[in-house]
Design a protein around this motif. Sequence first.
Motif, PDB file in Angstrom:
ATOM      1  N   GLY A 138      36.125  25.435  48.000  1.00  0.00           N
ATOM      2  CA  GLY A 138      35.729  25.612  46.373  1.00  0.00           C
ATOM      3  C   GLY A 138      36.540  26.723  45.693  1.00  0.00           C
ATOM      4  N   VAL A 139      37.334  27.314  46.525  1.00  0.00           N
ATOM      5  CA  VAL A 139      38.536  28.233  45.781  1.00  0.00           C
ATOM      6  C   VAL A 139      39.731  27.598  44.934  1.00  0.00           C
ATOM      7  CG1 VAL A 139      39.759  30.309  45.959  1.00  0.00           C
ATOM      8  CG2 VAL A 139      37.797  30.099  47.426  1.00  0.00           C
ATOM      9  N   GLU A 140      39.600  27.729  43.751  1.00  0.00           N
ATOM     10  CA  GLU A 140      40.620  26.916  42.981  1.00  0.00           C
ATOM     11  C   GLU A 140      41.084  27.903  42.031  1.00  0.00           C
ATOM     12  OE1 GLU A 140      40.685  23.059  40.110  1.00  0.00           O
ATOM     13  OE2 GLU A 140      39.510  23.041  41.776  1.00  0.00           O
ATOM     14  N   VAL A 141      42.395  27.658  41.729  1.00  0.00           N
ATOM     15  CA  VAL A 141      43.334  28.313  40.695  1.00  0.00           C
ATOM     16  C   VAL A 141      44.225  27.510  39.908  1.00  0.00           C
ATOM     17  CG1 VAL A 141      44.900  29.105  42.256  1.00  0.00           C
ATOM     18  CG2 VAL A 141      44.642  30.682  40.099  1.00  0.00           C
ATOM     19  N   LYS A 142      44.530  27.716  38.675  1.00  0.00           N
ATOM     20  CA  LYS A 142      45.579  26.893  37.894  1.00  0.00           C
ATOM     21  C   LYS A 142      46.764  27.467  38.047  1.00  0.00           C
ATOM     22  CE  LYS A 142      43.117  27.140  33.975  1.00  0.00           C
ATOM     23  NZ  LYS A 142      41.800  27.494  34.425  1.00  0.00           N
ATOM     24  N   PRO A 143      47.742  26.828  38.179  1.00  0.00           N
ATOM     25  CA  PRO A 143      49.235  27.139  38.364  1.00  0.00           C
ATOM     26  C   PRO A 143      49.543  28.470  37.513  1.00  0.00           C
ATOM     27  CG  PRO A 143      49.425  25.002  38.294  1.00  0.00           C
ATOM     28  CD  PRO A 143      47.838  25.287  37.900  1.00  0.00           C
ATOM     29  N   LEU A 144      50.058  29.488  38.005  1.00  0.00           N
ATOM     30  CA  LEU A 144      50.362  30.816  37.283  1.00  0.00           C
ATOM     31  C   LEU A 144      49.197  31.644  36.907  1.00  0.00           C
ATOM     32  CD1 LEU A 144      53.497  29.482  35.456  1.00  0.00           C
ATOM     33  CD2 LEU A 144      53.488  30.540  37.655  1.00  0.00           C
ATOM     34  N   TYR A 145      48.122  31.250  37.101  1.00  0.00           N
ATOM     35  CA  TYR A 145      46.893  31.911  36.968  1.00  0.00           C
ATOM     36  C   TYR A 145      46.380  32.895  38.062  1.00  0.00           C
ATOM     37  CZ  TYR A 145      45.723  29.467  32.579  1.00  0.00           C
ATOM     38  OH  TYR A 145      45.868  28.995  31.090  1.00  0.00           O
ATOM     39  N   SER A 146      45.401  33.705  37.790  1.00  0.00           N
ATOM     40  CA  SER A 146      44.784  34.609  38.887  1.00  0.00           C
ATOM     41  C   SER A 146      43.351  34.575  38.839  1.00  0.00           C
ATOM     42  CB  SER A 146      45.404  36.053  38.500  1.00  0.00           C
ATOM     43  OG  SER A 146      46.676  36.206  38.471  1.00  0.00           O
ATOM     44  N   THR A 169      50.906  31.853  51.818  1.00  0.00           N
ATOM     45  CA  THR A 169      52.359  31.249  51.779  1.00  0.00           C
ATOM     46  C   THR A 169      52.965  31.054  50.525  1.00  0.00           C
ATOM     47  OG1 THR A 169      51.243  29.155  51.709  1.00  0.00           O
ATOM     48  CG2 THR A 169      51.728  30.257  54.066  1.00  0.00           C
ATOM     49  N   GLN A 170      52.097  30.948  49.377  1.00  0.00           N
ATOM     50  CA  GLN A 170      52.708  30.538  47.951  1.00  0.00           C
ATOM     51  C   GLN A 170      52.375  31.585  47.208  1.00  0.00           C
ATOM     52  OE1 GLN A 170      52.168  26.653  46.744  1.00  0.00           O
ATOM     53  NE2 GLN A 170      51.306  26.061  48.789  1.00  0.00           N
ATOM     54  N   GLY A 171      51.064  31.899  46.923  1.00  0.00           N
ATOM     55  CA  GLY A 171      50.837  33.205  45.865  1.00  0.00           C
ATOM     56  C   GLY A 171      51.016  34.613  46.323  1.00  0.00           C
ATOM     57  N   HIS A 208      37.420  43.198  45.318  1.00  0.00           N
ATOM     58  CA  HIS A 208      38.165  43.070  43.942  1.00  0.00           C
ATOM     59  C   HIS A 208      39.669  42.652  44.157  1.00  0.00           C
ATOM     60  CE1 HIS A 208      34.541  45.796  43.124  1.00  0.00           C
ATOM     61  NE2 HIS A 208      34.813  45.365  42.162  1.00  0.00           N
ATOM     62  N   VAL A 209      39.856  41.993  45.338  1.00  0.00           N
ATOM     63  CA  VAL A 209      41.142  41.419  45.490  1.00  0.00           C
ATOM     64  C   VAL A 209      41.073  40.158  44.857  1.00  0.00           C
ATOM     65  CG1 VAL A 209      42.601  40.391  47.553  1.00  0.00           C
ATOM     66  CG2 VAL A 209      41.158  42.379  47.930  1.00  0.00           C
ATOM     67  N   THR A 210      42.624  40.094  44.120  1.00  0.00           N
ATOM     68  CA  THR A 210      42.980  38.821  43.291  1.00  0.00           C
ATOM     69  C   THR A 210      44.226  37.984  44.051  1.00  0.00           C
ATOM     70  OG1 THR A 210      44.592  39.937  42.231  1.00  0.00           O
ATOM     71  CG2 THR A 210      42.259  40.091  41.280  1.00  0.00           C
ATOM     72  N   TYR A 211      44.067  36.801  43.790  1.00  0.00           N
ATOM     73  CA  TYR A 211      45.016  35.654  44.179  1.00  0.00           C
ATOM     74  C   TYR A 211      45.852  35.140  42.914  1.00  0.00           C
ATOM     75  CZ  TYR A 211      47.664  31.696  46.072  1.00  0.00           C
ATOM     76  OH  TYR A 211      48.348  30.904  46.352  1.00  0.00           O
ATOM     77  N   THR A 212      47.220  35.302  42.814  1.00  0.00           N
ATOM     78  CA  THR A 212      47.923  34.793  41.781  1.00  0.00           C
ATOM     79  C   THR A 212      48.625  33.905  42.204  1.00  0.00           C
ATOM     80  OG1 THR A 212      47.701  37.065  40.638  1.00  0.00           O
ATOM     81  CG2 THR A 212      49.532  35.449  39.900  1.00  0.00           C
ATOM     82  N   SER A 213      48.805  32.546  41.502  1.00  0.00           N
ATOM     83  CA  SER A 213      49.744  31.653  41.794  1.00  0.00           C
ATOM     84  C   SER A 213      51.054  31.881  41.075  1.00  0.00           C
ATOM     85  CB  SER A 213      49.142  30.116  41.445  1.00  0.00           C
ATOM     86  OG  SER A 213      50.255  29.191  41.192  1.00  0.00           O
ATOM     87  N   LYS A 214      52.166  31.781  41.856  1.00  0.00           N
ATOM     88  CA  LYS A 214      53.437  32.055  41.183  1.00  0.00           C
ATOM     89  C   LYS A 214      54.412  30.892  41.145  1.00  0.00           C
ATOM     90  CE  LYS A 214      54.524  35.738  40.931  1.00  0.00           C
ATOM     91  NZ  LYS A 214      54.291  36.738  40.182  1.00  0.00           N
ATOM     92  N   LYS A 215      54.096  29.647  41.193  1.00  0.00           N
ATOM     93  CA  LYS A 215      54.687  28.551  40.981  1.00  0.00           C
ATOM     94  C   LYS A 215      53.959  27.627  40.230  1.00  0.00           C
ATOM     95  CE  LYS A 215      57.650  26.706  44.003  1.00  0.00           C
ATOM     96  NZ  LYS A 215      58.185  26.097  45.345  1.00  0.00           N
ATOM     97  N   TYR A 216      54.646  26.876  39.452  1.00  0.00           N
ATOM     98  CA  TYR A 216      53.891  25.843  38.601  1.00  0.00           C
ATOM     99  C   TYR A 216      54.169  24.523  39.300  1.00  0.00           C
ATOM    100  CZ  TYR A 216      52.104  23.353  34.630  1.00  0.00           C
ATOM    101  OH  TYR A 216      51.182  22.605  33.808  1.00  0.00           O
ATOM    102  N   GLN A 217      52.797  24.142  39.731  1.00  0.00           N
ATOM    103  CA  GLN A 217      52.581  22.726  40.349  1.00  0.00           C
ATOM    104  C   GLN A 217      51.297  21.932  40.020  1.00  0.00           C
ATOM    105  OE1 GLN A 217      53.648  23.580  44.742  1.00  0.00           O
ATOM    106  NE2 GLN A 217      52.898  25.513  44.235  1.00  0.00           N
TER     107      GLN A 217
END
Length: 507
Positions: A138-146, A169-171, A208-217
């Motif tokens: 259930g963990v979901e993020v939009k591309p380039l969002y955190s 591997t990506q963010g 308080h750890v964040t994940y950031t998407s780095k590619k627009y997919q």
Amino acid sequence: MQLKTYCLIFTIIGLEVFFVTLILRPNIIESRIWFMVEKKNTNPGDWHLNLKPLNKLKFLSPYGSDWTFGRNSCSCRILNSGMVTYDFNKFNIENDDEMAIKNRRRLQYEQHKKRNESPAKKVIIAQSNSPLSYPTHGVEVKPLYSILIPGLAVHGIGGENNTVKLTATQGVFNTIVETSDGVVDGSGEKELTITSSNLAIINSILKHVTYTSKKYQITSTDLVSFQFEEYTAEFAILIRVPPMIRLFDPGPDNSINSLVTIVTKTFLRYHKLRILINSIRTFYPEIMIIIADDSDVPEKIEGPNIQQYIMPFAKGWFAGRNLAVSQVTTKYLLWVDEDFEFTKETKLEKLVEVLEKTNLDLVGAPVNGHQFTFKLWYEEGDDEGDCVFSQHGAFHPLDGFPGCIVTSIVVNFFLAKTEKIWRVGFDPRFARVAHTEFFIDGIGSMLVGYCNNVRVGHQKKGVADKDLAEVEKKYAAFRRLNRNEFQNRLDMTYFKNRLKCYTRNRV
């Protein structure tokens, strides 16, 4: 001397109790003996279990045949008597071109996998007694969002120098709390390390750890590794753009005319089409009717709420279907053949209720009282392609609707969600005879049902008028496939659906 006497007395008493117990309750003694024997063999290394023979595992197969566990590739087999298999690897072409076609299909399949396969398909096994807490789904993020990653924590007794590591591997990872120097390393990178002698501090940072998407997919998945001491866990983060919602306005009255459009295709047989339209108007005088027409000499179909679209001559069955459904503006469409006929049993409201209250995408019903349902089974294959099997019947009843079932293929009388039909589509390369091909294209994306409480009639075959008889004869000539056309149909399915065989009941 007295001590020996007491021991002898107690021994005799003990033996008496044992024998009395054996006589009165032998099952207790047997169970205790069995337990002691079993206990000697509790070491897993002492056990050797034989697998059950395959003929005793048929209950694990969805279609009652052999179970596919452990098989690397589907096999083109007959599931039961009365079935036939079409082998798509037998081409109607020169041998010199066969390898070129296979290579083109292989390259197209590799491109398909790159676009559609997700790392989330990987099987992840959780370790026993792991001190790691992490999100499993259930963990979901939009591309380039955190996002903040929920649920990260470590448990247990900490050492002098505890280290937790997150790897993506990506963010990339960051924290939104301030920490002392040397505690957090790798902020803004794919690998983040947290080091402290105090587990409470580590857990506070992990919250308080964040994940950031780095590619627009549009859709992708990142597998994150979470490590503490000798323990490692993996979990998936879904990266996707949520699909845009498309709603259809049912109108202020929510009437059948605002919800449903009737679509059909005609070719030459205007006498059949007019009977169909007259029967529809008897029960639904204002409903919209859309007609795709690829006759050689088109005739104008007059009347309110009728749209007729003229196509090139003999453009084809599925091409006409695509054209007709592309013009629908209502939430649902009803497909009918031009030689059907509405009766008092053709209650479209009942079919609408099914689609409104279930997750079905399409629901069919009998034509002239004849039942027509098939269920499709899909199995992954090897480099030669995949397999599809077809059987009569249904998977199971549709909950809440007596007389309705869940299946895969129905006849050409069905109500469907317009948007779903747009997505699956009708391949215009199938110009003459096609039906199953549409439902095969819908495997995995279209849920099909069937209800027997709604019926449509079928017009009688044959006409007395000589001119109309000639029209029917001309129409029949276009309906028949010669051997080459039939093989070309198989060749298209071979390439498009990447199949090596299709097995079905004989008609």
